[in-house]
Design an enzyme around this catalytic site. Structure first.
Site, short mmCIF file in Angstrom:
data_model
loop_
_atom_site.label_atom_id
_atom_site.label_comp_id
_atom_site.label_asym_id
_atom_site.label_seq_id
_atom_site.Cartn_x
_atom_site.Cartn_y
_atom_site.Cartn_z
N SER A 127 16.48 -0.12 -35.66
CA SER A 127 17.73 0.64 -35.76
C SER A 127 18.67 0.05 -36.80
CB SER A 127 18.44 0.66 -34.40
OG SER A 127 17.67 1.35 -33.45
N PRO A 183 22.92 0.66 -38.51
CA PRO A 183 24.24 1.20 -38.15
C PRO A 183 24.39 2.70 -38.43
CG PRO A 183 24.50 -0.91 -39.25
CD PRO A 183 23.05 -0.55 -39.36
N SER A 188 19.05 7.87 -34.34
CA SER A 188 17.70 8.24 -33.91
C SER A 188 16.78 8.58 -35.08
CB SER A 188 17.77 9.45 -32.97
OG SER A 188 18.48 9.12 -31.79
N TRP A 217 21.76 -3.31 -32.89
CA TRP A 217 21.32 -3.16 -31.51
C TRP A 217 20.02 -3.92 -31.23
CZ3 TRP A 217 25.66 -1.59 -29.90
CH2 TRP A 217 26.36 -0.57 -30.54
N THR A 275 17.90 -6.32 -29.32
CA THR A 275 17.76 -7.05 -28.06
C THR A 275 17.00 -8.35 -28.30
OG1 THR A 275 17.69 -4.95 -26.88
CG2 THR A 275 16.95 -6.90 -25.68
N GLY A 304 30.41 4.52 -1.08
CA GLY A 304 31.85 4.79 -1.13
C GLY A 304 32.58 3.69 -1.88
N GLU A 337 15.17 2.93 -27.28
CA GLU A 337 13.77 3.34 -27.54
C GLU A 337 13.60 4.86 -27.47
OE1 GLU A 337 10.53 0.96 -26.19
OE2 GLU A 337 11.84 -0.75 -25.77
#
Length: 488
Positions: free
Chosen positions: A147, A149, A153, A177, A179, A360, A384
């Site tokens: 990826s 900036p 996609s 991005w 990981t 709740g 992904e």
């Protein structure tokens, strides 16, 4: 902390293991493996996950234990230091790990699917010793840099470039991005080597970390999976040896797409683990919390939610098992992997949302893990390949697989196949429509070109998988003939 020996797969013919879960009932070996991972998740990961999430702490000790169990290289053959298991084993393991800690799940997924996977498939024998073996044995960690900036996609729009100068590749650009960006010891980088060839001019490179010319961006402050690091990789005249190219020059986009197809099975498994954790939290609370003299699990609205949650999870799990099964059989699984990721990620988000509704106010505070599951689940619909991209992939494959338009109609002379007769004023309307279509034609032509390029790439990938399937079938035939020859 729990200490377990590195897992070893019981000796059994490969065709037996495939047959054993053809009906999606896990074999005893897979159940045993799943149970071991479940124990580790319960005893180690689920206990540490709240603190790791709260402090953004990388779970280094837990990752080392996972490496010792063989979980960081599940599908890599034993000759390279991996566990030598199959895709189904990877799925059941990753679901349990992610049930304990979603961050540990994504760290495991990236090293398995996005790093070791492509190196094993496209790397050379010379590259295995340096770029694969240390990453299967827990000594090093890998990451995947696709990826950017500005491309989102659109994986084929790589603005990062690599030019060849003598015996070195020089890389310039920014990847986003990423990981494992801070902890990784190496990364697979996709860069354009020939802009004129568009996506066919993208190549993949193995880049060590740290290395001159590569700078890490700040750690992103994320909504979920906070114990894993995510950052930008910035390349400025970063030089690597010529032999660090992965696969052939121009094969980068093909490598990326094939890697993501496999990786989507892993993300589906991660989503299942997050969803399962949220479901277990909700059902446990619903059985203990009493309202109007009875556990709230006995109230119709709550029991209805639990039924919907369980159904969505189990449906997604079966799709994920099917994709893994097809991969193990050497068959094409592009559509099935996209279906699995789409179903599992949306199921995880749905289940985590419903879990908070059941809890709740308690679901909204950090005293309970429901809010963490909710935050962790959201990313599975994004990385992904977003849910929107998965739908495009599924539809594209369906249209290729379906019969030609009209071939399935029961009567070729049916009225809906005939051109309707003209009515008064229709000619003017058609002229207006033609003019509007002409204005949109340029944009459509550009989109069509991109689709054709993607279809061409898919066809190449399909041919490659068919060839692998034929080789696998020949191998199975040889295994089946061996006992007969011995009896003769």
């Amino acid at each position: 902390m729990l200490r377990l020996n590195r897992l070893r797969w019981p000796s059994a013919p490969s065709h037996f293991l495939r047959q054993s879960y053809r009906t999606f009932v896990l074999s005893s070996e897979h159940e045993m493996f799943k149970g071991t991972c479940k124990s580790f998740a319960d005893d180690v990961l689920s206990k540490g996950a709240p603190e790791w999430d709260r402090n953004h702490t990388y779970p280094s000790d837990a990752i080392q234990e996972m490496s010792a169990l063989g979980l960081m290289s599940v599908e890599v053959p034993e000759q390279f230091g991996g566990s030598g298991l199959d895709a189904m084993a990877y799925v059941v393991a990753l679901e349990e790990i992610s049930r304990g800690c979603a961050s540990a799940g994504v760290i495991m997924s990236v090293n398995n699917s996005l790093y070791c996977g492509p190196v094993l498939k496209y790397g050379s024998d010379q590259q295995f010793d340096e770029w694969l073996v240390p990453f299967t044995q827990g000594k090093k960690l890998g990451c995947f840099a696709l990826s950017e900036p500005g491309n989102g996609s659109d994986a084929g729009a790589a603005s990062t470039t690599a030019r060849l100068e003598g015996n070195e590749w020089v890389i310039n650009g920014t990847k986003s991005w990423i990981t494992n960006g801070y902890e990784a010891d190496a990364t697979i980088v996709f860069a354009t080597t020939d802009k004129s060839l568009k996506h066919k001019g993208i190549s993949a490179f193995l880049v060590p970390k740290p290395t001159p010319g590569l700078v890490l961006g700040k750690k992103e402050d994320k909504l979920g999976i906070r114990a894993s690091s995510t950052c930008n990789l910035m390349f400025e005249e970063c030089r690597i040896p010529k032999e660090n190219i992965l696969g052939k020059n121009g094969e980068g986009f093909k490598i990326a797409m094939a890697t993501l197809d496999s990786g989507r099975i892993g993300i589906a498994a991660q989503a299942l683990g997050i969803g399962q954790a949220a479901f277990e939290c909700a059902i446990d609370y619903a059985q203990q919390r009493k309202s109007m003299g009875a556990p709230i699990s006995q109230h119709q609205l709550i029991s209805g939610k639990l039924a919907d949650m369980a159904t969505r999870l189990e449906s997604a799990r079966l799709l994920t098992y099917r994709a893994a099964c097809l991969k193990d059989q050497g068959k094409i699984y592009i559509k099935e992997a996209a279906m699995a990721k789409l179903a599992a990620s949306e199921a995880a988000t749905f289940v985590a949302h419903q879990a908070i509704q059941i809890l709740g106010g308690m679901g909204f505070v950090t005293d309970m893990p429901a809010e963490r599951h909710y935050r962790d689940a959201r990313i599975t619909e994004i990385y992904e390949g977003t849910s929107e991209i998965q739908r495009l992939v599924i539809a594209g494959r369906l249209l290729k697989e379906l019969p030609a338009p009209g071939s399935h109609c029961p009567n070729e002379g049916h009225s809906y196949l005939q051109e309707p007769s003209r009515v008064e004023g229709e000619e003017e309307q058609e002229e207006q429509e033609e003019q509007e279509e002409q204005e949109e034609q340029e944009e459509e032509e550009q989109e069509q070109e991109e689709l054709e390029e993607l279809e061409e790439l898919e066809e190449e990938e399909e041919e490659e998988q068919e060839q692998e399937q034929e080789e696998l079938e020949e191998e199975l035939e040889e295994q089946e003939l061996e006992p007969k020859n011995k009896r003769i």
